[in-house]
Design a protein around this motif. Structure first.
Motif, PDB file in Angstrom:
ATOM      1  N   ILE A  96       0.849  -1.186   0.000  1.00 26.68           N
ATOM      2  CA  ILE A  96       0.000   0.000   0.000  1.00 26.68           C
ATOM      3  C   ILE A  96       0.889   1.242   0.000  1.00 26.68           C
ATOM      4  CG2 ILE A  96      -1.922  -1.144   1.163  1.00 26.68           C
ATOM      5  CD1 ILE A  96      -1.063   0.262   3.749  1.00 26.68           C
ATOM      6  N   TYR A  97       0.289   2.400  -0.259  1.00 26.33           N
ATOM      7  CA  TYR A  97       1.038   3.651  -0.255  1.00 26.33           C
ATOM      8  C   TYR A  97       0.125   4.783   0.196  1.00 26.33           C
ATOM      9  CZ  TYR A  97      -1.262   4.121  -4.823  1.00 26.33           C
ATOM     10  OH  TYR A  97      -2.193   4.157  -5.832  1.00 26.33           O
ATOM     11  N   THR A  98       0.727   5.920   0.526  1.00 27.77           N
ATOM     12  CA  THR A  98      -0.050   7.074   1.000  1.00 27.77           C
ATOM     13  C   THR A  98       0.109   8.307   0.132  1.00 27.77           C
ATOM     14  OG1 THR A  98       1.746   7.765   2.462  1.00 27.77           O
ATOM     15  CG2 THR A  98       0.050   6.328   3.411  1.00 27.77           C
ATOM     16  N   SER A  99       1.182   8.371  -0.671  1.00 27.74           N
ATOM     17  CA  SER A  99       1.500   9.560  -1.471  1.00 27.74           C
ATOM     18  C   SER A  99       1.633  10.799  -0.595  1.00 27.74           C
ATOM     19  CB  SER A  99       0.439   9.784  -2.555  1.00 27.74           C
ATOM     20  OG  SER A  99       0.388   8.688  -3.435  1.00 27.74           O
ATOM     21  N   THR A 100       2.347  10.648   0.519  1.00 31.54           N
ATOM     22  CA  THR A 100       2.584  11.764   1.437  1.00 31.54           C
ATOM     23  C   THR A 100       4.079  11.884   1.729  1.00 31.54           C
ATOM     24  OG1 THR A 100       2.212  10.291   3.330  1.00 31.54           O
ATOM     25  CG2 THR A 100       0.331  11.591   2.560  1.00 31.54           C
ATOM     26  N   GLN A 109      -0.687   6.829   9.281  1.00 28.56           N
ATOM     27  CA  GLN A 109      -0.341   6.435   7.917  1.00 28.56           C
ATOM     28  C   GLN A 109       0.987   5.680   7.874  1.00 28.56           C
ATOM     29  OE1 GLN A 109      -0.654  10.428   6.227  1.00 28.56           O
ATOM     30  NE2 GLN A 109      -2.265   9.713   4.844  1.00 28.56           N
ATOM     31  N   TRP A 110       1.965   6.192   8.618  1.00 32.13           N
ATOM     32  CA  TRP A 110       3.263   5.525   8.692  1.00 32.13           C
ATOM     33  C   TRP A 110       3.102   4.087   9.195  1.00 32.13           C
ATOM     34  CZ3 TRP A 110       8.297   5.784   7.457  1.00 32.13           C
ATOM     35  CH2 TRP A 110       9.207   5.000   8.194  1.00 32.13           C
ATOM     36  N   ALA A 111       2.362   3.934  10.291  1.00 34.75           N
ATOM     37  CA  ALA A 111       2.185   2.610  10.890  1.00 34.75           C
ATOM     38  C   ALA A 111       1.472   1.664   9.929  1.00 34.75           C
ATOM     39  CB  ALA A 111       1.403   2.729  12.194  1.00 34.75           C
ATOM     40  N   LYS A 112       0.516   2.183   9.176  1.00 37.58           N
ATOM     41  CA  LYS A 112      -0.236   1.322   8.256  1.00 37.58           C
ATOM     42  C   LYS A 112       0.635   0.846   7.102  1.00 37.58           C
ATOM     43  CE  LYS A 112      -4.639   0.953   5.830  1.00 37.58           C
ATOM     44  NZ  LYS A 112      -5.934   1.589   5.529  1.00 37.58           N
ATOM     45  N   VAL A 113       1.408   1.762   6.491  1.00 39.28           N
ATOM     46  CA  VAL A 113       2.262   1.381   5.363  1.00 39.28           C
ATOM     47  C   VAL A 113       3.356   0.420   5.813  1.00 39.28           C
ATOM     48  CG1 VAL A 113       3.927   2.223   3.660  1.00 39.28           C
ATOM     49  CG2 VAL A 113       1.779   3.446   4.010  1.00 39.28           C
ATOM     50  N   ILE A 114       4.028   0.740   6.905  1.00 38.84           N
ATOM     51  CA  ILE A 114       5.074  -0.141   7.413  1.00 38.84           C
ATOM     52  C   ILE A 114       4.473  -1.478   7.843  1.00 38.84           C
ATOM     53  CG2 ILE A 114       6.823  -0.459   9.202  1.00 38.84           C
ATOM     54  CD1 ILE A 114       7.579   1.534   6.972  1.00 38.84           C
ATOM     55  N   GLY A 115       3.262  -1.447   8.388  1.00 38.89           N
ATOM     56  CA  GLY A 115       2.592  -2.670   8.836  1.00 38.89           C
ATOM     57  C   GLY A 115       2.351  -3.653   7.712  1.00 38.89           C
ATOM     58  N   VAL A 116       2.023  -3.158   6.523  1.00 35.75           N
ATOM     59  CA  VAL A 116       1.813  -4.031   5.367  1.00 35.75           C
ATOM     60  C   VAL A 116       3.123  -4.276   4.630  1.00 35.75           C
ATOM     61  CG1 VAL A 116       0.675  -4.253   3.118  1.00 35.75           C
ATOM     62  CG2 VAL A 116      -0.588  -3.319   5.067  1.00 35.75           C
ATOM     63  N   ASN A 117       3.782  -3.202   4.221  1.00 38.93           N
ATOM     64  CA  ASN A 117       4.902  -3.308   3.282  1.00 38.93           C
ATOM     65  C   ASN A 117       6.178  -3.878   3.894  1.00 38.93           C
ATOM     66  OD1 ASN A 117       3.011  -1.916   1.796  1.00 38.93           O
ATOM     67  ND2 ASN A 117       4.376  -0.280   1.168  1.00 38.93           N
ATOM     68  N   LEU A 118       6.330  -3.755   5.196  1.00 41.08           N
ATOM     69  CA  LEU A 118       7.553  -4.254   5.811  1.00 41.08           C
ATOM     70  C   LEU A 118       7.258  -5.347   6.842  1.00 41.08           C
ATOM     71  CD1 LEU A 118      10.529  -3.737   5.402  1.00 41.08           C
ATOM     72  CD2 LEU A 118      10.447  -2.024   7.212  1.00 41.08           C
ATOM     73  N   THR A 119       6.404  -5.028   7.820  1.00 44.80           N
ATOM     74  CA  THR A 119       6.063  -6.041   8.822  1.00 44.80           C
ATOM     75  C   THR A 119       5.317  -7.214   8.183  1.00 44.80           C
ATOM     76  OG1 THR A 119       5.931  -4.323  10.511  1.00 44.80           O
ATOM     77  CG2 THR A 119       4.929  -6.442  11.034  1.00 44.80           C
ATOM     78  N   SER A 149      10.006  -5.577  -4.427  1.00 44.59           N
ATOM     79  CA  SER A 149      10.451  -4.298  -3.861  1.00 44.59           C
ATOM     80  C   SER A 149      10.044  -3.185  -4.832  1.00 44.59           C
ATOM     81  CB  SER A 149      11.962  -4.333  -3.608  1.00 44.59           C
ATOM     82  OG  SER A 149      12.692  -4.569  -4.801  1.00 44.59           O
ATOM     83  N   SER A 150      10.958  -2.332  -5.223  1.00 46.33           N
ATOM     84  CA  SER A 150      10.664  -1.245  -6.151  1.00 46.33           C
ATOM     85  C   SER A 150      11.959  -0.527  -6.470  1.00 46.33           C
ATOM     86  CB  SER A 150       9.680  -0.245  -5.520  1.00 46.33           C
ATOM     87  OG  SER A 150       9.555   0.928  -6.316  1.00 46.33           O
ATOM     88  N   GLN A 151      12.012   0.139  -7.614  1.00 41.92           N
ATOM     89  CA  GLN A 151      13.169   0.984  -7.846  1.00 41.92           C
ATOM     90  C   GLN A 151      13.220   2.088  -6.793  1.00 41.92           C
ATOM     91  OE1 GLN A 151      10.465   1.594  -9.658  1.00 41.92           O
ATOM     92  NE2 GLN A 151      10.417   3.714 -10.347  1.00 41.92           N
ATOM     93  N   ALA A 156      14.812   7.754  -4.214  1.00 43.59           N
ATOM     94  CA  ALA A 156      13.642   8.311  -3.522  1.00 43.59           C
ATOM     95  C   ALA A 156      12.398   8.259  -4.402  1.00 43.59           C
ATOM     96  CB  ALA A 156      13.916   9.748  -3.098  1.00 43.59           C
ATOM     97  N   CYS A 157      11.273   8.041  -3.767  1.00 40.67           N
ATOM     98  CA  CYS A 157       9.976   8.131  -4.425  1.00 40.67           C
ATOM     99  C   CYS A 157       9.423   9.528  -4.142  1.00 40.67           C
ATOM    100  CB  CYS A 157       9.024   7.065  -3.877  1.00 40.67           C
ATOM    101  SG  CYS A 157       7.401   7.057  -4.665  1.00 40.67           S
ATOM    102  N   PRO A 158       9.442  10.434  -5.115  1.00 42.23           N
ATOM    103  CA  PRO A 158       9.034  11.816  -4.836  1.00 42.23           C
ATOM    104  C   PRO A 158       7.653  11.898  -4.215  1.00 42.23           C
ATOM    105  CG  PRO A 158      10.018  11.645  -7.018  1.00 42.23           C
ATOM    106  CD  PRO A 158       9.828  10.240  -6.521  1.00 42.23           C
ATOM    107  N   GLY A 159       7.577  12.472  -3.010  1.00 43.83           N
ATOM    108  CA  GLY A 159       6.289  12.704  -2.370  1.00 43.83           C
ATOM    109  C   GLY A 159       5.673  11.511  -1.685  1.00 43.83           C
ATOM    110  N   ASP A 160       6.406  10.403  -1.531  1.00 40.62           N
ATOM    111  CA  ASP A 160       5.848   9.255  -0.805  1.00 40.62           C
ATOM    112  C   ASP A 160       6.911   8.664   0.111  1.00 40.62           C
ATOM    113  OD1 ASP A 160       4.336   7.129   0.157  1.00 40.62           O
ATOM    114  OD2 ASP A 160       3.335   6.813  -1.773  1.00 40.62           O
ATOM    115  N   PHE A 161       7.061   9.286   1.263  1.00 38.55           N
ATOM    116  CA  PHE A 161       8.093   8.928   2.226  1.00 38.55           C
ATOM    117  C   PHE A 161       7.935   7.514   2.785  1.00 38.55           C
ATOM    118  CE2 PHE A 161       9.558   8.983   6.699  1.00 38.55           C
ATOM    119  CZ  PHE A 161      10.909   9.230   6.491  1.00 38.55           C
ATOM    120  N   PRO A 162       6.768   7.135   3.333  1.00 38.91           N
ATOM    121  CA  PRO A 162       6.680   5.796   3.939  1.00 38.91           C
ATOM    122  C   PRO A 162       6.829   4.669   2.929  1.00 38.91           C
ATOM    123  CG  PRO A 162       4.541   6.893   4.003  1.00 38.91           C
ATOM    124  CD  PRO A 162       5.532   7.909   3.557  1.00 38.91           C
ATOM    125  N   TYR A 163       6.314   4.846   1.739  1.00 36.19           N
ATOM    126  CA  TYR A 163       6.426   3.799   0.716  1.00 36.19           C
ATOM    127  C   TYR A 163       7.885   3.538   0.364  1.00 36.19           C
ATOM    128  CZ  TYR A 163       5.818   1.373  -3.766  1.00 36.19           C
ATOM    129  OH  TYR A 163       5.875   0.462  -4.783  1.00 36.19           O
TER     130      TYR A 163
END
Length: 257
Positions: A96-100, A109-119, A149-151, A156-163
């Motif tokens: 998932i992503y937040t575009s933030t 938002q941080w907890a949700k993205v890390i919860g799926v994408n990493l945890t 993963s992703s490039q 850096a992914c412009p504008g999407d820090f947690p992703y």
């Protein structure tokens, strides 16, 4: 004989997009595929992944799974073993992503993205490796893990820090598992897609985003889900046994520029 004949594979996030393409490709190559996702209905519309696999003569098995929940991951693995008896391939794709950016991202938002994408990837890898360790090797391998993963795990992914941070973590997780479990005959690799057009609605298909990706990509088209599925097939098959700990770019040359 397909490249994955008689193999048992789990693909998370397989109801839609890249995961859907991987699941279908694996099934065509002879694997029985567990489709692990929060919903069965594809975001891009059309028949379900299970229906498409079965229509083509393959074996698909849907298990509702939120990978951010350890108990759900455990139930998904148990259902797989009860149905098929072993696990040969674990593909971690759900994300998932937040575009933030940093300041816009809320703690929730941080907890949700890390919860799926990493945890969530940690949970699936931990449970998969635990299962694979008790299995007899086949052609010198007890099991294979493919992490998407992703490039944006390397740049850096412009504008999407947690992703971006989560994807960087997946790259390192892949290396760690590959090294720690090489003696156990478990292969672990990642695939880093560039811009892939999936047909899902949302910001990913925003005209400005697509223009940015086209300008960054040397190849004269953007990626398709099948481009990633082909790489996943290679890493999931016996063609790649001496390849482990790699983050394979599937990006039309994005990272080469």
């Amino acid at each position: 004989m397909g490249l994955l004949t008689a193999k048992i594979a789990i693909v998370t996030g397989a109801s839609s997009g890249i995961g859907r393409a991987i699941a279908r490709r694996f099934a065509v190559e002879g694997a029985s595929v567990v489709i692990a996702d929060t919903i069965e209905t594809p975001l891009e519309g059309g028949p379900t992944t299970k229906e498409m696999i079965e229509h083509a003569g393959g074996t698909g098995f849907y298990v509702q799974t939120d990978i951010a929940d350890w108990n759900a991951v455990d139930r998904m693995l148990q259902a797989t073993i009860e149905r098929f008896g072993r696990l040969d391939i674990m593909v971690n794709n759900a994300a998932i992503y937040t575009s933030t950016n940093l300041l816009e991202t809320t703690p929730e938002q941080w907890a949700k993205v890390i919860g799926v994408n990493l945890t969530g990837f940690f949970y699936c890898c931990k449970r998969a490796v635990g299962q694979m360790l008790g299995q007899e090797p086949v052609n010198g391998v007890r099991g294979r893990i493919v992490n998407i993963s992703s490039q944006h795990g390397m740049v850096a992914c412009p504008g999407d820090f947690p992703y971006s941070v989560s994807k960087g973590g997946i790259v390192q997780m892949t290396r760690q598992i590959a090294i720690d479990h090489a003696d156990d005959l478990i292969v672990c690799n990642a695939i880093a897609p560039g811009k892939i057009i999936t047909g899902k609605p949302g910001i990913a298909n925003d005209p400005d985003s697509l223009d940015y990706s086209r300008r960054r990509t040397p190849w004269p088209r953007l990626g398709q889900p099948d481009d990633v599925a082909g790489a996943a097939l290679f890493l999931a098959s016996d063609m790649s046994t001496y390849v482990t700990g790699v983050n394979l770019m599937v990006d039309g040359g994005w990272m080469a520029g």
